[in-house]
Design a protein around this motif. Sequence first.
Motif, PDB file in Angstrom:
ATOM      1  N   SER B   2       0.846  -1.187   0.000  1.00 16.62           N
ATOM      2  CA  SER B   2       0.000   0.000   0.000  1.00 16.62           C
ATOM      3  C   SER B   2       0.886   1.244   0.000  1.00 16.62           C
ATOM      4  CB  SER B   2      -0.925  -0.003   1.216  1.00 16.62           C
ATOM      5  OG  SER B   2      -0.158   0.049   2.382  1.00 16.62           O
ATOM      6  N   GLU B   3       0.266   2.356  -0.317  1.00 15.40           N
ATOM      7  CA  GLU B   3       1.044   3.565  -0.519  1.00 15.40           C
ATOM      8  C   GLU B   3       1.504   4.155   0.820  1.00 15.40           C
ATOM      9  OE1 GLU B   3      -0.970   7.700  -1.884  1.00 15.40           O
ATOM     10  OE2 GLU B   3      -2.366   6.028  -1.547  1.00 15.40           O
ATOM     11  N   LEU B   4       2.616   4.857   0.766  1.00 13.55           N
ATOM     12  CA  LEU B   4       3.156   5.442   1.997  1.00 13.55           C
ATOM     13  C   LEU B   4       2.363   6.691   2.360  1.00 13.55           C
ATOM     14  CD1 LEU B   4       7.000   5.146   1.307  1.00 13.55           C
ATOM     15  CD2 LEU B   4       5.601   3.728   2.825  1.00 13.55           C
ATOM     16  N   THR B 171       7.022   8.958   6.799  1.00 10.66           N
ATOM     17  CA  THR B 171       6.002   8.185   6.088  1.00 10.66           C
ATOM     18  C   THR B 171       6.062   6.721   6.498  1.00 10.66           C
ATOM     19  OG1 THR B 171       7.517   7.819   4.264  1.00 10.66           O
ATOM     20  CG2 THR B 171       5.962   9.656   4.031  1.00 10.66           C
ATOM     21  N   MET B 172       4.943   6.058   6.349  1.00 11.44           N
ATOM     22  CA  MET B 172       4.882   4.601   6.570  1.00 11.44           C
ATOM     23  C   MET B 172       3.651   4.061   5.837  1.00 11.44           C
ATOM     24  SD  MET B 172       3.308   4.216  10.454  1.00 11.44           S
ATOM     25  CE  MET B 172       2.848   2.500  10.406  1.00 11.44           C
ATOM     26  N   GLU B 173       3.631   2.735   5.676  1.00 14.89           N
ATOM     27  CA  GLU B 173       2.414   2.104   5.166  1.00 14.89           C
ATOM     28  C   GLU B 173       1.387   2.143   6.278  1.00 14.89           C
ATOM     29  OE1 GLU B 173       2.762  -1.767   3.337  1.00 14.89           O
ATOM     30  OE2 GLU B 173       4.873  -1.297   2.932  1.00 14.89           O
ATOM     31  N   PHE B 174       0.196   2.584   5.950  1.00 18.14           N
ATOM     32  CA  PHE B 174      -0.770   2.826   7.024  1.00 18.14           C
ATOM     33  C   PHE B 174      -2.003   1.942   6.895  1.00 18.14           C
ATOM     34  CE2 PHE B 174      -4.633   5.377   8.200  1.00 18.14           C
ATOM     35  CZ  PHE B 174      -4.522   5.198   9.567  1.00 18.14           C
ATOM     36  N   THR B 175      -2.267   1.217   7.965  1.00 17.06           N
ATOM     37  CA  THR B 175      -3.604   0.634   8.108  1.00 17.06           C
ATOM     38  C   THR B 175      -4.066   0.977   9.516  1.00 17.06           C
ATOM     39  OG1 THR B 175      -2.393  -1.405   8.511  1.00 17.06           O
ATOM     40  CG2 THR B 175      -3.796  -1.351   6.541  1.00 17.06           C
ATOM     41  N   TYR B 176      -5.288   1.433   9.610  1.00 12.59           N
ATOM     42  CA  TYR B 176      -5.784   1.798  10.931  1.00 12.59           C
ATOM     43  C   TYR B 176      -6.113   0.517  11.698  1.00 12.59           C
ATOM     44  CZ  TYR B 176      -7.986   4.768  14.412  1.00 12.59           C
ATOM     45  OH  TYR B 176      -8.284   5.436  15.567  1.00 12.59           O
ATOM     46  N   PRO B 177      -5.586   0.374  12.908  1.00 13.12           N
ATOM     47  CA  PRO B 177      -5.822  -0.881  13.638  1.00 13.12           C
ATOM     48  C   PRO B 177      -7.302  -1.084  13.974  1.00 13.12           C
ATOM     49  CG  PRO B 177      -4.650   0.713  15.017  1.00 13.12           C
ATOM     50  CD  PRO B 177      -4.740   1.308  13.660  1.00 13.12           C
ATOM     51  N   ASP B 178      -7.724  -2.337  13.995  1.00  9.38           N
ATOM     52  CA  ASP B 178      -9.101  -2.657  14.385  1.00  9.38           C
ATOM     53  C   ASP B 178      -9.205  -2.875  15.888  1.00  9.38           C
ATOM     54  OD1 ASP B 178     -10.100  -2.600  11.837  1.00  9.38           O
ATOM     55  OD2 ASP B 178      -9.593  -4.699  11.456  1.00  9.38           O
ATOM     56  N   THR B 179      -8.092  -3.234  16.478  1.00 10.28           N
ATOM     57  CA  THR B 179      -8.146  -3.633  17.888  1.00 10.28           C
ATOM     58  C   THR B 179      -7.190  -2.770  18.700  1.00 10.28           C
ATOM     59  OG1 THR B 179      -6.412  -5.238  17.521  1.00 10.28           O
ATOM     60  CG2 THR B 179      -8.678  -6.029  17.314  1.00 10.28           C
ATOM     61  N   VAL B 180      -7.460  -2.734  19.984  1.00  5.04           N
ATOM     62  CA  VAL B 180      -6.498  -2.100  20.899  1.00  5.04           C
ATOM     63  C   VAL B 180      -5.984  -3.177  21.844  1.00  5.04           C
ATOM     64  CG1 VAL B 180      -7.476   0.213  20.847  1.00  5.04           C
ATOM     65  CG2 VAL B 180      -8.378  -1.446  22.465  1.00  5.04           C
ATOM     66  N   TYR B 181      -4.744  -3.038  22.257  1.00  4.96           N
ATOM     67  CA  TYR B 181      -4.194  -3.952  23.249  1.00  4.96           C
ATOM     68  C   TYR B 181      -3.811  -3.128  24.457  1.00  4.96           C
ATOM     69  CZ  TYR B 181      -1.335  -7.385  25.578  1.00  4.96           C
ATOM     70  OH  TYR B 181      -0.817  -8.243  26.519  1.00  4.96           O
ATOM     71  N   LEU B 182      -4.683  -3.144  25.448  1.00  2.91           N
ATOM     72  CA  LEU B 182      -4.457  -2.370  26.665  1.00  2.91           C
ATOM     73  C   LEU B 182      -4.699  -3.283  27.865  1.00  2.91           C
ATOM     74  CD1 LEU B 182      -6.442   0.811  25.566  1.00  2.91           C
ATOM     75  CD2 LEU B 182      -3.982   0.746  25.963  1.00  2.91           C
ATOM     76  N   PRO B 183      -3.689  -4.056  28.222  1.00  4.02           N
ATOM     77  CA  PRO B 183      -3.911  -5.059  29.275  1.00  4.02           C
ATOM     78  C   PRO B 183      -4.306  -4.462  30.625  1.00  4.02           C
ATOM     79  CG  PRO B 183      -1.589  -4.882  28.713  1.00  4.02           C
ATOM     80  CD  PRO B 183      -2.328  -4.089  27.693  1.00  4.02           C
ATOM     81  N   GLY B 184      -3.965  -3.191  30.839  1.00  6.58           N
ATOM     82  CA  GLY B 184      -4.280  -2.582  32.132  1.00  6.58           C
ATOM     83  C   GLY B 184      -5.577  -1.798  32.120  1.00  6.58           C
ATOM     84  N   TYR B 185      -6.323  -1.884  31.029  1.00  9.87           N
ATOM     85  CA  TYR B 185      -7.543  -1.077  30.920  1.00  9.87           C
ATOM     86  C   TYR B 185      -8.685  -1.973  30.489  1.00  9.87           C
ATOM     87  CZ  TYR B 185     -10.676   2.660  29.423  1.00  9.87           C
ATOM     88  OH  TYR B 185     -11.744   3.503  29.279  1.00  9.87           O
TER      89      TYR B 185
END
Lengths: 194, 571
Positions: B2-4, B171-185
């Motif tokens: 994917s594009e940067l 710049t970077m290849e970007f995909t918006y995450p679907d999940t969050v990893y917050l073990p303390g929350y």
Amino acid sequence: MSDTQIRRHTIIAWLEDKPSVLNRVTGLFSRRNFNIESLNVGHSETPGISRMTFVTLGTGRDLQQVTTQLDKLINVVHICDVTSEPAVVREMALIKVTATSQTRGEIMQLVEIYRASVVDVDMTSLIIQIVAPEDRVNSLISLLGNFGIEEMVRTGRVAMVRGNSSHGHNHGAREWTEVAPVDASLPVEQNGYH
Amino acid sequence: MSELKTGGQIIWESLIHEGVDVVFGLPGGAILPTYDDLYKYDYPIHHVLVTHEQGASHMADGYARATGKTGVCLATSGPGATNLITGLATAYMDSTPVVAITGQVPISLLGRDGFQEADIRAISMPVTKHNYLITDIKDLPAALKEAFYIARTGRPGPVLVDICKNVQQMTMEFTYPDTVYLPGYKPSLLTPDQDVIGRVAQLINEAQRPVIIAGQGVSMAKAENELRTLAEKANIPVATSLLGIGTIPATHPLSISWGGMHGEAYCNYALQECDVLFAIGARLDDRLTGAFSTFAPKANIIHVDLDPAEMGKNLTIHTPVVGDALMTLRALLPHVEPNEHPAWLAQINEWRAESVERDILTQETDELVAPYVMRQLWYATNQGDATIVTDVGQHQMWEAQYFNHTKPRSLLTSGGLGTMGYSLPAAIGAQIAKPDEEIWVVAGDGGFQMTMPELSTVMQERLPIKIAIINNGYLGMVRQWQDVFYNKRYVGTPLYNPDFVKIAEAYGIPGRAVTSKDDVYEAIRQAQMTDGPFLLDFQVEEFTNVYPMVAPGKSNADMIRRGHPIENQGA
């Protein structure tokens, strides 16, 4: 536990090893006016998770506030009060004490009695290392005071619950390593949040 | 492959993923790459330019309070970021979901006291739910995802994401995450255990003199209907906290208004005399309770809140219940038995009648007093069909006393932090969120001047906000304290005011000064009939004070009432 009786509590908290996490914790202590006697942080058995032991003085209500407010910090993964648990509780101290040829023998005797050790020798001083429960550390320090303490460092209390306890590892490490990422793409209501 | 994407693009595209269509901000050096990407890529996000960043954070707050959605504000590093702080602290105290994005100096200058560098992560730590400093673009998508997730879930609150300037340009290849990893929350939709629900139900069923206190948490959980059902099923009078106003219509027969330092006297009497107090979604702060140890002394206090840290923070709670307001009420309702409480309701009505008798509006006066203005505003808005955004001070208390709010989220006010200057920018945020809503700013002459330059934002955005200044020539509430506690030594409270109508005119906003009681209703109608914004300068009687009043640190039982000797010494 009486709500008004002031007691000393030993609390263990597991923290995500993220930038400024300690800043968040100490900031909270100062902002909420919590009375912290000692605090020790280091690695835990889980990579990315630090383990903090701290001692706080307060009533049952104070303690409830300390733990629940701390637990609200996003990077605090788990917290437990081990004060009434069967636990191994230790502190380490390094004490540089003045020692002449006249007093060195007497100091060495104390070191032996306290199961401490001499870790550095100089013509005029000794460095003594002790790993023991806090009261024994206090007691040795007070005796060594008679010879002249030149320098001292203490780690503060660290603690670990004995045996196969329900606290500590099982309630701590395993819980966070098994937490699945939350699907945050769903509308909030479907995820169970408003 | 994917594009940067640049960091700036990632910020805007993440906001779009979160459903954001408006941000409030003011550009500067360290956030310019992000602004530039908004221009270049023409993202479908409306940027509202503010005159001062405090306005941006209040607007995001007002936007969020009016809708329940997360408000977003944007600022540059250093002073831009520090100017946001008052608004973030306001949002934090009142649990408003806000995401603040700030530019930071480039990594190469971090920690070197570079131009416009401020450690905003450390500065904002005590007034945000969480915050981030992003020094690597790889961390950016997850941080933005987490920021929105944390801001809106559990007990909502502001989250700040500070992003180094060069990260916005990387710049970077970007995909918006679907999940969050917050073990303390782990915020969850908590339903209390059955046995807790059973105990609460039993207390309510056996109560002779029960009272409910409903707070903002009820609105946040959208539990207004359940609250009302509970009250009606067992005939329990409902008081609210200041922020809980609107959770039950003030005109409902079981509504007993709101309690505390300037709450209705009859409400405070009911709170002091009740035998079971069911507080839900309210944090029971000192302005509501008076001296903690003296509050509701005869009651078994049941406190329902989804934040465990609120249990027993201030009061001794007999029955703590950690739970979501909606889930708790739903679980509780089937176990609550129908009840009448005739003697208790009769007693409260007696107190209510006495309160009405002593009310300033019952006493004939030709003078223009703010309570009269507030009551006329209520009539003119079809008895409460408007959103009122108040500032902080005497007018705020009068609004809450005399404007009978009948719908949820219809009063936006800075309750916890008590931030003067809140009203105008918060109303701008609310009006942008709800373009068709009739929105009134009710502000004192002191607080209004703190953020008055946002009048240019009103015009720039062509917002039909109506403004009512309650102008008594003083920092009125402070003056009231000087009246009561400092023997009328009015230091620092008389104001040298501008001509507010001329000020408005300078911005292109029509206005009118009102000096007579006879003109109040008609002036309000004129403002309503005018397309676009309108400013009314109500020049009210100077020395009127807010009653009842509970002195700080005193019991709510020791109210200073109107006609009390202290008041009679008044000028």
